[in-house]
Design an enzyme around this catalytic site. Structure first.
Site, PDB file in Angstrom:
ATOM      1  N   LYS A 149      51.653  44.890  39.273  1.00  0.00           N
ATOM      2  CA  LYS A 149      52.437  44.037  40.172  1.00  0.00           C
ATOM      3  C   LYS A 149      53.409  43.110  39.431  1.00  0.00           C
ATOM      4  O   LYS A 149      54.441  42.737  39.972  1.00  0.00           O
ATOM      5  CB  LYS A 149      51.520  43.213  41.086  1.00  0.00           C
ATOM      6  CG  LYS A 149      50.843  44.080  42.131  1.00  0.00           C
ATOM      7  CD  LYS A 149      50.021  43.272  43.108  1.00  0.00           C
ATOM      8  CE  LYS A 149      49.307  44.202  44.066  1.00  0.00           C
ATOM      9  NZ  LYS A 149      48.532  43.517  45.092  1.00  0.00           N
TER      10      LYS A 149
ATOM     11  N   ASN B 239      54.688  43.875  45.195  1.00  0.00           N
ATOM     12  CA  ASN B 239      53.796  44.962  45.636  1.00  0.00           C
ATOM     13  C   ASN B 239      54.546  46.029  46.418  1.00  0.00           C
ATOM     14  O   ASN B 239      53.951  46.996  46.875  1.00  0.00           O
ATOM     15  CB  ASN B 239      52.618  44.415  46.463  1.00  0.00           C
ATOM     16  CG  ASN B 239      53.016  44.089  47.887  1.00  0.00           C
ATOM     17  OD1 ASN B 239      54.150  43.704  48.152  1.00  0.00           O
ATOM     18  ND2 ASN B 239      52.095  44.254  48.808  1.00  0.00           N
TER      19      ASN B 239
ATOM     20  N   GLY C  18      44.317  35.433  39.606  1.00  0.00           N
ATOM     21  CA  GLY C  18      45.114  36.607  39.236  1.00  0.00           C
ATOM     22  C   GLY C  18      46.306  36.744  40.175  1.00  0.00           C
ATOM     23  O   GLY C  18      46.676  35.797  40.884  1.00  0.00           O
ATOM     24  N   GLY C  19      46.887  37.947  40.189  1.00  0.00           N
ATOM     25  CA  GLY C  19      48.064  38.200  41.029  1.00  0.00           C
ATOM     26  C   GLY C  19      47.752  38.007  42.504  1.00  0.00           C
ATOM     27  O   GLY C  19      48.569  37.445  43.257  1.00  0.00           O
ATOM     28  N   ALA C  20      46.565  38.435  42.931  1.00  0.00           N
ATOM     29  CA  ALA C  20      46.208  38.311  44.344  1.00  0.00           C
ATOM     30  C   ALA C  20      46.095  36.836  44.727  1.00  0.00           C
ATOM     31  O   ALA C  20      46.560  36.408  45.790  1.00  0.00           O
ATOM     32  CB  ALA C  20      44.897  39.028  44.614  1.00  0.00           C
TER      33      ALA C  20
ATOM     34  N   ARG D 191      37.266  31.335  37.032  1.00  0.00           N
ATOM     35  CA  ARG D 191      36.356  31.412  35.879  1.00  0.00           C
ATOM     36  C   ARG D 191      37.050  30.895  34.621  1.00  0.00           C
ATOM     37  O   ARG D 191      36.523  30.072  33.898  1.00  0.00           O
ATOM     38  CB  ARG D 191      35.929  32.880  35.712  1.00  0.00           C
ATOM     39  CG  ARG D 191      34.994  33.132  34.583  1.00  0.00           C
ATOM     40  CD  ARG D 191      34.565  34.583  34.566  1.00  0.00           C
ATOM     41  NE  ARG D 191      35.698  35.488  34.381  1.00  0.00           N
ATOM     42  CZ  ARG D 191      35.586  36.808  34.320  1.00  0.00           C
ATOM     43  NH1 ARG D 191      34.408  37.374  34.448  1.00  0.00           N
ATOM     44  NH2 ARG D 191      36.649  37.561  34.153  1.00  0.00           N
ATOM     45  N   THR D 192      38.267  31.367  34.368  1.00  0.00           N
ATOM     46  CA  THR D 192      39.061  30.837  33.252  1.00  0.00           C
ATOM     47  C   THR D 192      39.940  29.723  33.833  1.00  0.00           C
ATOM     48  O   THR D 192      40.966  29.992  34.450  1.00  0.00           O
ATOM     49  CB  THR D 192      39.949  31.947  32.642  1.00  0.00           C
ATOM     50  OG1 THR D 192      39.125  33.088  32.401  1.00  0.00           O
ATOM     51  CG2 THR D 192      40.635  31.507  31.377  1.00  0.00           C
TER      52      THR D 192
ATOM     53  N   SER E 276      46.210  53.477  50.585  1.00  0.00           N
ATOM     54  CA  SER E 276      47.588  53.423  51.088  1.00  0.00           C
ATOM     55  C   SER E 276      48.094  54.785  51.562  1.00  0.00           C
ATOM     56  O   SER E 276      48.736  54.862  52.617  1.00  0.00           O
ATOM     57  CB  SER E 276      48.520  52.853  50.015  1.00  0.00           C
ATOM     58  OG  SER E 276      48.160  51.516  49.759  1.00  0.00           O
TER      59      SER E 276
HETATM   60  P1  ATR Z   1      44.271  40.617  41.026  1.00  0.00           P
HETATM   61  O1  ATR Z   1      45.703  41.055  40.855  1.00  0.00           O
HETATM   62  O2  ATR Z   1      43.503  41.464  42.022  1.00  0.00           O
HETATM   63  O3  ATR Z   1      44.170  39.168  41.324  1.00  0.00           O
HETATM   64  P2  ATR Z   1      43.554  40.154  38.259  1.00  0.00           P
HETATM   65  O4  ATR Z   1      44.924  39.638  37.968  1.00  0.00           O
HETATM   66  O5  ATR Z   1      42.915  41.092  37.293  1.00  0.00           O
HETATM   67  O6  ATR Z   1      43.512  40.937  39.638  1.00  0.00           O
HETATM   68  O7  ATR Z   1      42.602  38.887  38.499  1.00  0.00           O
HETATM   69  C1  ATR Z   1      41.231  39.031  38.674  1.00  0.00           C
HETATM   70  C2  ATR Z   1      40.623  37.656  38.994  1.00  0.00           C
HETATM   71  O8  ATR Z   1      39.224  37.818  39.252  1.00  0.00           O
HETATM   72  C3  ATR Z   1      40.741  36.647  37.886  1.00  0.00           C
HETATM   73  O9  ATR Z   1      40.920  35.367  38.449  1.00  0.00           O
HETATM   74  C4  ATR Z   1      39.375  36.757  37.179  1.00  0.00           C
HETATM   75  O10 ATR Z   1      38.974  35.602  36.466  1.00  0.00           O
HETATM   76  P3  ATR Z   1      39.466  35.365  34.951  1.00  0.00           P
HETATM   77  O11 ATR Z   1      40.851  34.801  35.050  1.00  0.00           O
HETATM   78  O12 ATR Z   1      38.493  34.395  34.399  1.00  0.00           O
HETATM   79  O13 ATR Z   1      39.425  36.701  34.263  1.00  0.00           O
HETATM   80  C5  ATR Z   1      38.485  36.943  38.375  1.00  0.00           C
HETATM   81  N1  ATR Z   1      37.199  37.580  38.048  1.00  0.00           N
HETATM   82  C6  ATR Z   1      36.989  38.844  37.631  1.00  0.00           C
HETATM   83  N2  ATR Z   1      35.679  39.070  37.442  1.00  0.00           N
HETATM   84  C7  ATR Z   1      35.034  37.902  37.727  1.00  0.00           C
HETATM   85  C8  ATR Z   1      33.667  37.487  37.731  1.00  0.00           C
HETATM   86  N3  ATR Z   1      32.695  38.314  37.378  1.00  0.00           N
HETATM   87  N4  ATR Z   1      33.396  36.213  38.085  1.00  0.00           N
HETATM   88  C9  ATR Z   1      34.381  35.366  38.456  1.00  0.00           C
HETATM   89  N5  ATR Z   1      35.694  35.695  38.480  1.00  0.00           N
HETATM   90  C10 ATR Z   1      36.023  36.948  38.115  1.00  0.00           C
END
Ligand code: ATR
Length: 284
Positions: A66, A87, A133-135, A155-156, A17
């Site tokens: 965020k 953001n 996640g947030g994105a 994943r979760t 940025s």
């Molecule tokens: P962001 O704000 O960039 O979205 P975040 O809130 O930390 O960051 O979210 C990260 C996302 O990537 C989550 O959906 C996470 O899955 P979990 O909710 O199960 O933690 C996902 N993620 C991270 N590492 C991963 C991996 N190795 N395989 C699959 N999903 C993954």
């Protein structure tokens, strides 16, 4: 008086940025400086006191803040509140207002360069979004606002279920459902928002998940990965191998910064200058 801006993140030192915004300030001969504010969570209270007292005129907000910045704000824009993430913060005469420029940036990145061969139906297009996640929240919200149905997988799974339940209440004309990671389904768009590459880049992803293979990707028309380090992620590579329209993560990064610049300064961002600055920084 010099205007002060910056990115609040942890870590912040590798952020792209500053490069984009400082290039824009310079090109537009603005007396403004954009810095990286790498702030630990325990110091957030002090940081926001400084933002108000200095004052700092505007902030970009990135991981992991965020959502955490919301209690420090005096006002929050409607979209940012619904997404649950901010953001961009602007300081208007001592009042801090929060916005989200990620959601429009994601749909602009997806829709801006589609060619005639991409054939997205006007009615009922479907996107599969990976991550919760947030994105992911911003991307799902942007797609739903564009009239795209969303299947979200994570994943979760419980986190994807949560997004689906929450957004289904907000949008009545389009559908959002949570889908299992081992059966994401198919659609027009496939978007990866998960940090799978970012987090695993050093260790290397041992085995590529099925959703990054040309055999799976061929079921979509357009594939986007919001990861920009690396730009050519395994998903983007699979999309190219399958002959699909591939959108790399620098697009969304640029578009969110352009809207942010306009919120900061009230001026239209110099697109070419910011795009060039980002491109040069990404090859460094
Ligand atoms: P962001 O704000 O960039 O979205 P975040 O809130 O930390 O960051 O979210 C990260 C996302 O990537 C989550 O959906 C996470 O899955 P979990 O909710 O199960 O933690 C996902 N993620 C991270 N590492 C991963 C991996 N190795 N395989 C699959 N999903 C993954």
């Amino acid at each position: 008086m010099i205007k002060k801006y910056g990115i609040l993140a942890y870590p912040a030192r590798h952020s792209l940025s500053p490069v984009m915004h400082n290039a824009a300030f310079k090109a537009m001969k603005m007396n403004a400086k954009y810095s990286a504010f790498e702030v630990a969570e325990k110091d957030l209270d002090v940081f926001f006191k400084i933002v108000r007292s200095e004052p700092i005129d505007g902030l970009s907000v990135s991981l992991p803040y965020k959502e955490k910045v919301i209690p420090y704000l005096d006002r929050i824009d409607d979209d940012a509140r619904k997404i649950g993430a901010v953001n961009t913060i602007i300081n208007i005469d001592g009042l801090l207002a929060g916005f989200n420029t990620d959601f429009l940036a994601s749909s602009k990145a997806i829709f801006s360069d589609l060619g005639p061969k991409d054939h997205i139906p006007r009615k009922d297009p479907v996107a599969v979004v990976i991550g919760a996640g947030g994105a992911a929240r911003a991307v799902c919200y942007g797609l739903l606002k564009m009239g795209v149905h969303v299947w979200v997988g994570n994943r979760t799974k419980s986190k994807a279920d949560g997004i689906a339940i929450e957004f289904a209440e907000m949008f009545t004309d389009v559908e959002i459902h949570s889908v299992p990671m081992d059966d994401l389904g198919s659609g027009d768009f496939l978007v990866n928002t998960s940090s799978i590459w970012t987090l695993d880049s050093e260790a290397g992803v041992a085995e590529l998940p099925y959703f990054c293979t040309p055999q799976y990707v061929k079921h979509f028309k357009v594939v986007m990965d919001i990861c920009y380090r690396p730009l050519e992620t395994p998903l983007i590579q699979a999309a190219r191998l399958a002959g699909k329209h591939a959108i790399t993560g620098d697009k969304m990064l640029l578009y969110q910064a352009l809207d942010q610049f306009q919120l900061f300064t009230g001026e239209k961002a110099p697109v070419g200058i910011m795009r060039k600055a980002l491109k040069e920084a990404l090859v460094d």
